[in-house]
Design a protein around this motif. Structure first.
Motif, short mmCIF file in Angstrom:
data_model
loop_
_atom_site.label_atom_id
_atom_site.label_comp_id
_atom_site.label_asym_id
_atom_site.label_seq_id
_atom_site.Cartn_x
_atom_site.Cartn_y
_atom_site.Cartn_z
N GLY A 110 0.81 -1.21 0.00
CA GLY A 110 0.00 0.00 0.00
C GLY A 110 0.85 1.26 0.00
N LEU A 111 1.91 1.26 0.78
CA LEU A 111 2.82 2.41 0.80
C LEU A 111 3.48 2.61 -0.55
CD1 LEU A 111 4.54 1.94 4.29
CD2 LEU A 111 2.77 3.59 3.69
N ARG A 112 3.83 1.51 -1.23
CA ARG A 112 4.47 1.60 -2.54
C ARG A 112 3.53 2.21 -3.58
NH1 ARG A 112 9.61 0.68 -4.84
NH2 ARG A 112 9.39 -0.13 -6.93
N ALA A 113 2.25 1.80 -3.52
CA ALA A 113 1.30 2.25 -4.54
C ALA A 113 0.78 3.66 -4.29
CB ALA A 113 0.12 1.28 -4.60
N ALA A 114 0.96 4.18 -3.08
CA ALA A 114 0.34 5.46 -2.70
C ALA A 114 1.31 6.63 -2.88
CB ALA A 114 -0.15 5.40 -1.26
N ASP A 115 0.72 7.82 -2.91
CA ASP A 115 1.48 9.06 -2.96
C ASP A 115 1.34 9.86 -1.66
OD1 ASP A 115 2.19 8.66 -5.76
OD2 ASP A 115 0.09 9.13 -6.17
N ALA A 116 0.43 9.43 -0.78
CA ALA A 116 0.21 10.09 0.50
C ALA A 116 -0.46 9.10 1.44
CB ALA A 116 -0.66 11.34 0.33
N ALA A 117 -0.43 9.41 2.72
CA ALA A 117 -0.96 8.48 3.72
C ALA A 117 -1.90 9.19 4.68
CB ALA A 117 0.19 7.84 4.50
N LEU A 118 -3.01 8.51 4.99
CA LEU A 118 -3.91 8.93 6.06
C LEU A 118 -3.68 8.00 7.25
CD1 LEU A 118 -7.46 9.60 4.53
CD2 LEU A 118 -5.99 11.26 5.69
N PHE A 119 -3.18 8.55 8.34
CA PHE A 119 -2.99 7.76 9.56
C PHE A 119 -4.26 7.84 10.39
CE2 PHE A 119 1.27 7.71 8.18
CZ PHE A 119 1.95 6.73 8.89
N VAL A 120 -4.85 6.68 10.64
CA VAL A 120 -6.12 6.63 11.37
C VAL A 120 -5.83 6.22 12.81
CG1 VAL A 120 -8.42 5.64 11.44
CG2 VAL A 120 -7.29 6.00 9.23
N VAL A 121 -6.16 7.13 13.73
CA VAL A 121 -5.91 6.91 15.16
C VAL A 121 -7.24 7.04 15.89
CG1 VAL A 121 -4.72 7.77 17.21
CG2 VAL A 121 -3.57 7.83 14.97
N PRO A 122 -7.67 6.00 16.61
CA PRO A 122 -8.96 6.09 17.29
C PRO A 122 -8.93 7.02 18.49
CG PRO A 122 -7.87 4.02 17.84
CD PRO A 122 -7.02 4.69 16.79
N ALA A 123 -10.01 7.73 18.68
CA ALA A 123 -10.13 8.64 19.83
C ALA A 123 -10.25 7.89 21.14
CB ALA A 123 -11.34 9.56 19.64
N THR A 124 -10.38 6.56 21.05
CA THR A 124 -10.54 5.74 22.25
C THR A 124 -9.24 5.11 22.73
OG1 THR A 124 -11.10 3.88 20.80
CG2 THR A 124 -12.92 5.17 21.71
N ASP A 125 -8.24 4.95 21.83
CA ASP A 125 -7.05 4.17 22.18
C ASP A 125 -5.72 4.91 22.02
OD1 ASP A 125 -8.63 1.89 22.74
OD2 ASP A 125 -8.76 1.49 20.59
N GLY A 126 -5.64 5.85 21.12
CA GLY A 126 -4.37 6.54 20.91
C GLY A 126 -3.48 5.83 19.90
N VAL A 127 -2.17 6.06 20.02
CA VAL A 127 -1.18 5.62 19.03
C VAL A 127 -0.45 4.39 19.56
CG1 VAL A 127 0.82 6.31 17.66
CG2 VAL A 127 -0.88 8.02 18.32
N ASP A 128 -0.39 3.33 18.73
CA ASP A 128 0.34 2.14 19.13
C ASP A 128 1.73 2.12 18.50
OD1 ASP A 128 -0.31 1.58 16.49
OD2 ASP A 128 -0.46 -0.57 16.88
N GLY A 129 2.53 1.11 18.88
CA GLY A 129 3.91 1.03 18.42
C GLY A 129 4.03 0.85 16.93
N LEU A 130 3.17 0.02 16.31
CA LEU A 130 3.23 -0.21 14.87
C LEU A 130 2.97 1.08 14.11
CD1 LEU A 130 3.39 -2.10 12.42
CD2 LEU A 130 0.93 -2.53 12.69
N THR A 131 2.00 1.87 14.56
CA THR A 131 1.68 3.13 13.89
C THR A 131 2.86 4.09 13.98
OG1 THR A 131 -0.64 2.80 14.48
CG2 THR A 131 -0.01 4.99 13.73
N ARG A 132 3.54 4.14 15.12
CA ARG A 132 4.74 4.98 15.26
C ARG A 132 5.81 4.57 14.25
NH1 ARG A 132 5.86 7.37 20.68
NH2 ARG A 132 4.00 7.18 21.98
#
Length: 708
Positions: A110-132
Motif C-alpha cells: 500500500g505504501l508503494r502504490a500510494a502518494d500520501a498516507a492517512l494515519f487513522v488513530v482512534p479517539a478511544t485508544d491513541g497511538v500504538d507502536g506499529l503506527t509509530r
C-alpha cells in the motif's frame, strides 16, 4: 478544504471512476492498527461520494474492503484493498491496509502504490507502536501525511487526549484543522461551525461558547502554517498584528501538506468529517506527478533516466498485489507509473527473483485481459489506466507481487520495495495422500501472491516449513490452503537441524566378513577417530602401509564413513567435525569389493560411537534486536533466559537501541511472536547462522529419548 466552498461528490457502484490524466488522481493509503476504524472510514467516504448507498455491509453481505472469505470468517482485514471514488472531478484511490504487523507485506504494498498516507488513530485508544514505526517509515521517504482521529462518536472518545498522543508520537507539524463539538466540527481557519446533526453538513457561525476555543487553537494552527510558508514576511506581519487572509493561509497549508512538512489532524465518526477529509485528500495531497519515480533499470541492470509520470511515455507498471479468484483466476492489482495500460495489450513481465522465498526470476511476455476498478467483489470495467492510476488486471498468469510490467520491445525493471523477512517457522504436513498431491501447486500459488511467505523443503529434517510473519499470518495461510485450494494440512513440531560429533579420541574396527558359499564379502578396516575444533568439517587420512588395504578400496572406506556420517551414530543427525584415519585392515583376493569396504567403514564408525561419548551440537544464531529504549532491559533479560549471550548494545537514531546476542536456534523458534508481545509491537529482529555448539546434557538426553 472545508473552509472553501463545499465540494461535490460523484460516482456510482455500477460505474468505475475514470481518470484521463495524472493530475486528476490521488493515491492514498490508510494506515493504523487493527480496530482503528480504517475500513469504516473507507466506507464512509464511499457513501459520502455516492459510490455506495450506505456504509457497512453493501455487497452480498460483505463489506467493501473485507470481502475475502478468510476476512469474513476471522472478522479482520488481512489484505490490501482498493476502493476508488470520485470527488470534485478527482479520482481518489483509497488503499485500505491490514492493521496487524503479521500482514506487513500488504501494508508495504500500500505504501508503494500510494502518494500520501492517512494515519487513522482512534479517539478511544491513541497511538500504538506499529503506527509509530510506520510514521517513521513514511518520514524516511518524505511521504505526505495527514491524521484522522476516528471514532469521535464513541462513548469513550477523548479527542484532546488522542490529539496530544499524536503530537507526542509524530512530532512537530501535527496540528488540528477542526475540533469536534456537539454533533459537528469547528473549522479553525474559517471560524465556522459545520453541523452534522441533521444528517448533512450545514455551515453556520459559531456559538459564543466556541469562540474562546477557536481563538486559542486557531492561533497555534496559524503559527504552524506560517512557519512552513515560503513567504518569509508572513510571520513578521502576523506577529505585528496583521490579519492574514484565510485564502492565503489555505494555499500555504496545501503546499506544506503536499511536500510532507505539515500534518493536518481531522476528525471522523458517526457520519461526521467525510467532506473535510475528502477536501484535504483532493486539495492538499499531491498528485502522482509530484511523487518521485522509483529507480528504473533495464533487465541487465543499467539505469534508465528520463521516464516520468506521463500517459504518453513508455509503459512502466508494477504488480503491488496478487490474488486468486476461484471464478476468474489470478487478478493483479497494478500501479501504473508511466505510460498507459489497455486491455488485451501484450506486456513484458520482469520478476525480481526472490528465489529464497519461492519466487523464481522470470522474464516473459504476456497478454493481459480486462482492466477493472474493484469495489468489494465487483470488478467494474475500465477502458484504460493512465500513468498515476491503479487498476486490477486479469489473466496475468505469470506475474507475481513485485513484478514489473513494461513494453514487450523495451523490457524494464523497477527497483524492488523493502519487504520484511519472515521469521516464524511453521512445520506442516498434508493430512492425506490426496492433500499431499495438491499441496505443492497450492503453495506455489500462495507464494506468488504473498512475498512475505518463504517456503522451505528441509532435506535434513525432512519437513516442509512455512516461514511466516507471525501466528496470525500462519493461521490465514492454513485457512486459505483449505478454503481456496482444498488442501488440508496440520502443524507438526518443528525439528531444528542438530549435529553430532565425538567427545574424544578412539580406535575402532569395522569387520564385514560373510562367507555363504559362492562370492562372499570380506573387508576389515581399522580406524582412528578424533574430534576437530568447531567448524573443522571432516578430514580423512590414509596411513595404510604394505598394501594391507588395496589402493582401490581406500576411497571405498572413506565413502562408507561419509555415508554413515550423514545418517549419524546417535540420534540420526549428521556427524561433523572429525578426523578419520585409516591405519590398518585386511582384504581378500576374491571376496573384497568396493561395497564390502564401504560397509566396513560404516561399521567402524558405529563401533567408535560405543567407545567414546557422542555429543549433540545445536545451531547458534547471531541475533540483532532493534527495540525502543524502554524495552531494552526486558529484551536483554529475555535473551539471557533463552541461554543467549548478550554481546552489547548500541543506540540507533532517537529512542531506539540495537541489542546484539548469540542465541541457540532451539530457543528462538517462536521469537517473532514473543518479541512482539514483549515490546508491544515495536521490536524487530534479524538472525544469521553463526556456528554449532554442544547441546547441554539435560537437553541432549531429551532429544535422544525422543528419537528412541
Amino acid at each position: 478544504m472545508a473552509d472553501r466552498a463545499s465540494g461535490t461528490a460523484s460516482g456510482a457502484a455500477g460505474r468505475a471512476p475514470a481518470a484521463d490524466r495524472p493530475e486528476a488522481v490521488r493515491n492514498v493509503v490508510l494506515v493504523g492498527h487493527s480496530g482503528a476504524g480504517k475500513t469504516t472510514l473507507v466506507e464512509t467516504l464511499l457513501a459520502a461520494t455516492g459510490t455506495i448507498q450506505r456504509p457497512g455491509r453493501v455487497e452480498d453481505g460483505n463489506t467493501v474492503s473485507d470481502f475475502d472469505e478468510v476476512e469474513i470468517r476471522q472478522q479482520r482485514s488481512v489484505n490490501l484493498a482498493l476502493a476508488p471514488l470520485t470527488y470534485n472531478g478527482i479520482k481518489v484511490n483509497l488503499l485500505d491496509t491490514p492493521g496487524y504487523a503479521d500482514f506487513a507485506g500488504d501494508l508495504r504494498a500500500g505504501l508503494r502504490a500510494a502518494d500520501a498516507a492517512l494515519f487513522v488513530v482512534p479517539a478511544t485508544d491513541g497511538v500504538d507502536g506499529l503506527t509509530r514505526m510506520l510514521w517513521e517509515e513514511c518520514a524516511a521517504v518524505d511521504m505526505p501525511r495527514a491524521v484522522v482521529i476516528s471514532k469521535i462518536d464513541h462513548q469513550r472518545a477523548d479527542f484532546g487526549t488522542a490529539l496530544a498522543a499524536c503530537q507526542e508520537a509524530f512530532g512537530d507539524g501535527v496540528a488540528p484543522l477542526y475540533l469536534p463539538h456537539d454533533g459537528g466540527l469547528i473549522g479553525l481557519l474559517s471560524q465556522r461551525f459545520y453541523d452534522y446533526s441533521g444528517g448533512s453538513r450545514v455551515g453556520r457561525d459559531p456559538s459564543p461558547d466556541m469562540l474562546e476555543t477557536i481563538e486559542e487553537q486557531r492561533g497555534v494552527l496559524i503559527e504552524g502554517i506560517i512557519q512552513e510558508s515560503e513567504d518569509e514576511s508572513l510571520m513578521d506581519r502576523y506577529l505585528g498584528g496583521e490579519e492574514i487572509d484565510t485564502k492565503l493561509l489555505i494555499e500555504d497549508l496545501e503546499k506544506a501538506v503536499a511536500r510532507g512538512s505539515f500534518y493536518p489532524v481531522l476528525a471522523a465518526g458517526g457520519g461526521i468529517g467525510a467532506e473535510e477529509i475528502l477536501e484535504i485528500v483532493t486539495q492538499g495531497f499531491p498528485s502522482p506527478l509530484e511523487h518521485p519515480m522509483p529507480q528504473i533499470t533495464t533487465i541487465d541492470g543499467k539505469p534508465v533516466s528520463g521516464i516520468s509520470c506521463d500517459p504518453d511515455g513508455p509503459l512502466v507498471a508494477e504488480v503491488v498485489k496478487t490474488t486468486s479468484d476461484p471464478y476468474v483466476g489470478r487478478i493483479s492489482l497494478v500501479r501504473v507509473f508511466s505510460g498507459t495500460l489497455r486491455p488485451d495489450m501484450t506486456v513484458h513481465v520482469s520478476g525480481h527473483g526472490l528465489a529464497d522465498r519461492g519466487h523464481e526470476d522470470h522474464d516473459v511476455d504476456e497478454r493481459i485481459g480486462a482492466l477493472s476498478s474493484p469495489l468489494g467483489k465487483t470488478q467494474r470495467p475500465m477502458a484504460k489506466c493512465v500513468a498515476g492510476d491503479i487498476c486490477a488486471v486479469a489473466k496475468l498468469g505469470r506475474a507475481e507481487t513485485g513484478d514489473t510490467l513494461s513494453e514487450k520491445d523495451r523490457p524494464l525493471l523497477m527497483e524492488a520495495w523493502s519487504m520484511p523477512e519472515p521469521l516464524l517457522p511453521v512445520a506442516v504436513r498434508a493430512r492425506s495422500k490426496a492433500d499431499e498431491d495438491k499441496l505443492g501447486q497450492a503453495l506455489s500459488r500462495m507464494a506468488a501472491e504473498d512475498p512475505t511467505l518463504r517456503l522451505e523443503h528441509n532435506a535434513e529434517t525432512r519437513q516442509l516449513v512455512l516461514w511466516c510473519m507471525g501466528e496470525a499470518h500462519a493461521d490465514v495461510l492454513l485457512d486459505r490452503l483449505a478454503s481456496r485450494h482444498g488442501v488440508e494440512v496440520e502443524k507438526v513440531d518443528l525439528r531444528v537441524p542438530l549435529r553430532e560429533t565425538f567427545g574424544g579420541k578412539c580406535q575402532a574396527m569395522g569387520r564385514n566378513v560373510k562367507q555363504t558359499g559362492g562370492h562372499g564379502q570380506y573387508a576389515i578396516c581399522h580406524l582412528e577417530i578424533e574430534p576437530l575444533p568447531s567448524g573443522g568439517g571432516f578430514e580423512f587420512v590414509d596411513k595404510i602401509v604394505g598394501g594391507v588395504v588395496p589402493r582401490q578400496f581406500i576411497p571405498s572406506v572413506e565413502k562408507g564413513v561419509r555415508a554413515q556420517m550423514e545418517r549419524g551414530v546417535l540420534a540420526g543427525y549428521p556427524l561433523v567435525d572429525i578426523r578419520v584415519t585409516l591405519y590398518d585392515g585386511k582384504a581378500h583376493s576374491v571376496d573384497s569389493s568396493d561395497m564390502a569396504f564401504q560397509i566396513a567403514g560404516q561399521l567402524a564408525l558405529k563401533e567408535a560411537a560405543t567407545k567414546v561419548p557422542v555429543l549433540l551440537l545445536e545451531p547458534v544464531d547471531e541475533v540483532s534486536v532493534l527495540v525502543a529504549d524502554e524495552y531494552v532491559g526486558p529484551v536483554m533479560s529475555d535473551l539471557s533466559s533463552r541461554r543467549g549471550r548478550v554481546l552489547g548494545t548500541e543506540p540507533v537514531g532517537t529512542g531506539r537501541t540495537l541489542v546484539r546476542a548469540e542465541v541457540p536456534q532451539l530457543e528462538i523458534t517462536r521469537y517473532a511472536i514473543d518479541l512482539r508481545s514483549l515490546s508491544h509491537g515495536t521490536g524487530t529482529f534479524r538472525r544469521t547462522f553463526l556456528r554449532y555448539e554442544p547441546l547441554p546434557s539435560h537437553l541432549a538426553s531429551k532429544v535422544t529419548a525422543a528419537e528412541d
